[in-house]
Design an enzyme around this catalytic site. Sequence first.
Site, mmCIF file in Angstrom:
data_model
loop_
_atom_site.group_PDB
_atom_site.id
_atom_site.type_symbol
_atom_site.label_atom_id
_atom_site.label_comp_id
_atom_site.label_asym_id
_atom_site.label_seq_id
_atom_site.Cartn_x
_atom_site.Cartn_y
_atom_site.Cartn_z
ATOM 1 N N GLU A 187 0.857 -1.189 0.000
ATOM 2 C CA GLU A 187 0.000 0.000 0.000
ATOM 3 C C GLU A 187 0.894 1.239 0.000
ATOM 4 O OE1 GLU A 187 -3.519 -0.399 2.135
ATOM 5 O OE2 GLU A 187 -3.908 1.734 2.345
ATOM 6 N N ARG A 188 0.662 2.097 -0.960
ATOM 7 C CA ARG A 188 1.461 3.324 -1.132
ATOM 8 C C ARG A 188 2.934 3.008 -1.375
ATOM 9 N NH1 ARG A 188 -3.134 5.443 -2.429
ATOM 10 N NH2 ARG A 188 -4.618 5.492 -0.714
ATOM 11 N N LYS A 307 -4.108 -0.006 13.910
ATOM 12 C CA LYS A 307 -4.975 1.022 13.319
ATOM 13 C C LYS A 307 -6.394 0.602 13.643
ATOM 14 C CE LYS A 307 -6.374 2.836 8.756
ATOM 15 N NZ LYS A 307 -5.963 2.969 7.330
ATOM 16 N N GLU A 311 -10.904 4.602 8.874
ATOM 17 C CA GLU A 311 -11.056 4.170 7.490
ATOM 18 C C GLU A 311 -11.605 2.753 7.398
ATOM 19 O OE1 GLU A 311 -7.071 4.869 5.829
ATOM 20 O OE2 GLU A 311 -7.771 6.823 5.137
ATOM 21 N N ARG A 359 -12.040 17.548 9.714
ATOM 22 C CA ARG A 359 -11.300 16.299 9.941
ATOM 23 C C ARG A 359 -9.991 16.549 10.685
ATOM 24 N NH1 ARG A 359 -9.502 12.394 5.112
ATOM 25 N NH2 ARG A 359 -7.455 11.848 5.934
ATOM 26 N N LYS A 383 0.610 10.932 13.332
ATOM 27 C CA LYS A 383 1.221 11.414 12.089
ATOM 28 C C LYS A 383 1.762 12.832 12.290
ATOM 29 C CE LYS A 383 -1.354 8.641 8.738
ATOM 30 N NZ LYS A 383 -2.169 8.591 7.505
ATOM 31 N N ASP A 388 -2.946 14.372 6.623
ATOM 32 C CA ASP A 388 -2.468 13.106 6.091
ATOM 33 C C ASP A 388 -1.219 13.250 5.230
ATOM 34 O OD1 ASP A 388 -2.292 10.482 5.519
ATOM 35 O OD2 ASP A 388 -4.176 10.306 4.441
ATOM 36 N N GLU A 410 4.893 9.605 13.534
ATOM 37 C CA GLU A 410 4.814 8.794 12.314
ATOM 38 C C GLU A 410 5.045 9.696 11.105
ATOM 39 O OE1 GLU A 410 1.650 5.731 11.896
ATOM 40 O OE2 GLU A 410 1.279 6.592 9.915
ATOM 41 N N GLU A 416 3.593 9.134 -0.996
ATOM 42 C CA GLU A 416 2.215 9.021 -1.467
ATOM 43 C C GLU A 416 1.694 10.340 -2.035
ATOM 44 O OE1 GLU A 416 -0.443 7.775 1.644
ATOM 45 O OE2 GLU A 416 -2.248 8.133 0.444
ATOM 46 N N HIS A 533 -4.447 18.400 0.276
ATOM 47 C CA HIS A 533 -5.358 17.324 -0.138
ATOM 48 C C HIS A 533 -6.173 17.666 -1.372
ATOM 49 C CE1 HIS A 533 -6.792 13.379 0.515
ATOM 50 N NE2 HIS A 533 -6.438 13.325 1.779
ATOM 51 N N TRP A 555 -13.525 13.682 1.861
ATOM 52 C CA TRP A 555 -12.729 13.018 0.834
ATOM 53 C C TRP A 555 -12.542 13.938 -0.375
ATOM 54 C CZ3 TRP A 555 -15.398 7.504 0.837
ATOM 55 C CH2 TRP A 555 -14.863 6.754 1.919
HETATM 56 C C1 BDP Z 1 -3.554 7.327 4.091
HETATM 57 C C2 BDP Z 1 -3.330 6.340 2.996
HETATM 58 C C3 BDP Z 1 -3.912 5.000 3.285
HETATM 59 C C4 BDP Z 1 -3.463 4.533 4.655
HETATM 60 C C5 BDP Z 1 -3.824 5.578 5.690
HETATM 61 C C6 BDP Z 1 -3.276 5.246 7.055
HETATM 62 O O1 BDP Z 1 -3.900 6.874 1.820
HETATM 63 O O2 BDP Z 1 -3.488 4.126 2.271
HETATM 64 O O3 BDP Z 1 -4.038 3.313 4.975
HETATM 65 O O4 BDP Z 1 -3.256 6.807 5.338
HETATM 66 O O5 BDP Z 1 -2.320 5.890 7.446
HETATM 67 O O6 BDP Z 1 -2.647 8.351 3.870
HETATM 68 O O7 BDP Z 1 -3.805 4.400 7.759
#
Ligand code: BDP
Length: 713
Positions: A187-188, A307, A311, A359, A383, A388, A410, A416, A533, A555
């Site tokens: 992923e990413r 996590k 999401e 958000r 983060k 994000d 983090e 990404e 974003h 989103w």
């Molecule tokens: C977002 C990403 C996604 C990750 C999410 C995360 O787009 O793929 O799963 O963060 O950090 O930036 O959990």
Amino acid sequence: MMRFSFSAALAALLLTLAATASAADEDGYDLWLRYRPLEQAAQARVQSQARSVVLPGAPSPTSQAALDELHKALTGMLGRAPAPSARISDGALLLATPARLQELGAAASPLRAELSALGNDGYLLRQTRIQNHNVTLIAANTDIGLLYGAYAWLRDANTGAKLEASSAPTLQLRLLNHWDNLDRTVERGYAGQSIWDWWALPDIKDQRYTDYARANASLGINGTVLNNVNSKPEVLTAPFIAKAAAVADVLRPYGIKVYLSARFSTPLELKETSTADPLSPEVRAWWQRKADEIYKSIPDFGGFLVKANSEGQPGPQDYHRTHADGANMLAAALAPHKGIVMWRAFVYAPKGTHLNDDRAKQAYDEFKPLDGQFAANVLVQVKNGAIDFQPREPFHPLFGAMQKTPLMMEFQITKEYLGFSTDMAYLGTLFEETLETDTKTAPQGRTVAQTLSGIAGVANIGSDRNWAGSHFDQANWYAYGRMAWNPQAKARDVAVEWAALTFGPRTVTPVVDMMMMSRETVVNYMTPLGLHHIMGTGHHHGPAPWVDNLERPDWNPVYYHRASRDGIGFDRTAKGSNALEQYAPEIARQFSDPKTTPPQFLLWFHHLPWNYAMPSGRTLWAELLAHYDQGLADAKSLRARWVALKPLIDPRRYSEEEQRLNRQVANATLWRDACVAYFQSVSGLPLPAGVQPPAHPLDYYKSLSYPYAPGRG
Ligand code: BDP
């Protein structure tokens, strides 16, 4: 005159020939551990410090790793291996802990005193006399300190940096987080398949695992989470525990612990419990048994990364429990084994559930009230910014605010949102900018770095030959590791080291200049002045500021930039979402007035009219356009600087980067033109004189789609 220009031309030609002749093609696999032959003066210096390599006492797997690395490196740098030896002589490179020094019959107590402040991982390097011999000493309290010291000495040997150093990390947890799936997609990830070949494990252990361990140990990284935070229950079943154990065996000598991302509903999904409620005795007992099972195979297992309730991932809130209830339940299972839980604060509710007005506020709203309620072996992993991993974000308000909970930073090393592995963006400057920011929180103002107990970087590593997708992306892995070891390190110093190690001493100044301007370049052509974003849906490639039709308001790019005829930007002051209230009062005050808000965060915190007067004297509209133009101009400048370096870089790496820099110019053009077209359609304002109109009408940019963009996992 004739003669002069002829000989000048000849000299230039010879120089070029010499440079190209010495620059044999490289594929990047060796990273910054290339150990190519040193130039003559450097050879003599290194030779005089390492006529022999001495490790008193029996080698452990870790000190053996140090010996092996020194052997490999010195052979490469000097053309022949120095003799390993058990006795000291003049010019020896001596690796010693106090206990090992005693084995030589030398007094250990002065060294012990000197090392007392350096902890488990620290080391010191120095030229000294022992038993009447001139030696170069690499000393540490433990063998892992010796390994770190050996890598530090090799760095110095390669870059010509001054010896006489001592160093110890401030953060005990320095981790990579792999977002790697069990089917080897990442992923990413923009560097090929996952390096973890789960199918072949545990029987087949790729040489890459050892080289991965060497690279990480060379930076001081001491832990790795093997699998994606969007985790699967299977990773905690017996076959996968055996696979993780095989990886742990390879990494252990290098001081790297293995961790796993745990899916909160694992026992329920494996049908071994009837619920995943963290307060259910059945569930608690299951996790305890699971922890016992893992530690039987991996005695030094690090713990879980989680996590939860983000999401669409399951979590304690599914049972009306808190994050603390969930984290503490797992922590109780791990505590007897000294394991830890890293509980992520990246939360935002799935579709259909509560969405507050901003958000950016959600993590603080959910976690701040829980401060003080987490078990001792839980860290909350936050983060760097509240949205994000954007090209630029203000620091996350939880840093400094959670005073009773250990926090981990983090960072995202994989790019990404900063151009994948095609666009050059050196992230050392991003890391530095975040870590050195003053949170203005008690007791006396603390930088973000000072609020941390650990640090994690989402890896950019894959099975591409060069590991990171591009040669310059290796620098982001390197910078992350060096700054995890020393969060006060300067991005420029780290870049200087990396450039010397990666492309050789003669390239340092121009390469570092490129690196230092590269991230700002990306910010300018993607999201200047605090925009965020506005990337393409899902894959996050390319501009899409017009998107307004996705299910969740947050989103949609329009949610973040809020551009309309009257102006642009997200009002996070008291008149708007008041996200500013989550920061220390001094920061909230400073940022509540656009005049005292740093321009790079202007539109993050303020909604302002297009004709708002910027400090430059331009209107906001003209300033925005100027940033997009600057971004594109700088992307072209990056390419031109690289072209000028051609004589000094081996052809393969030169060409691989040149192609990427061409692509970056195209990408910057796309971003610039699409954003200018879109924001003009919204503002209704003419382009100031001298500003180029976009190459295509807005509809063209809207029609572009990238169904096979990489990194979706
Ligand atoms: C977002 C990403 C996604 C990750 C999410 C995360 O787009 O793929 O799963 O963060 O950090 O930036 O959990």
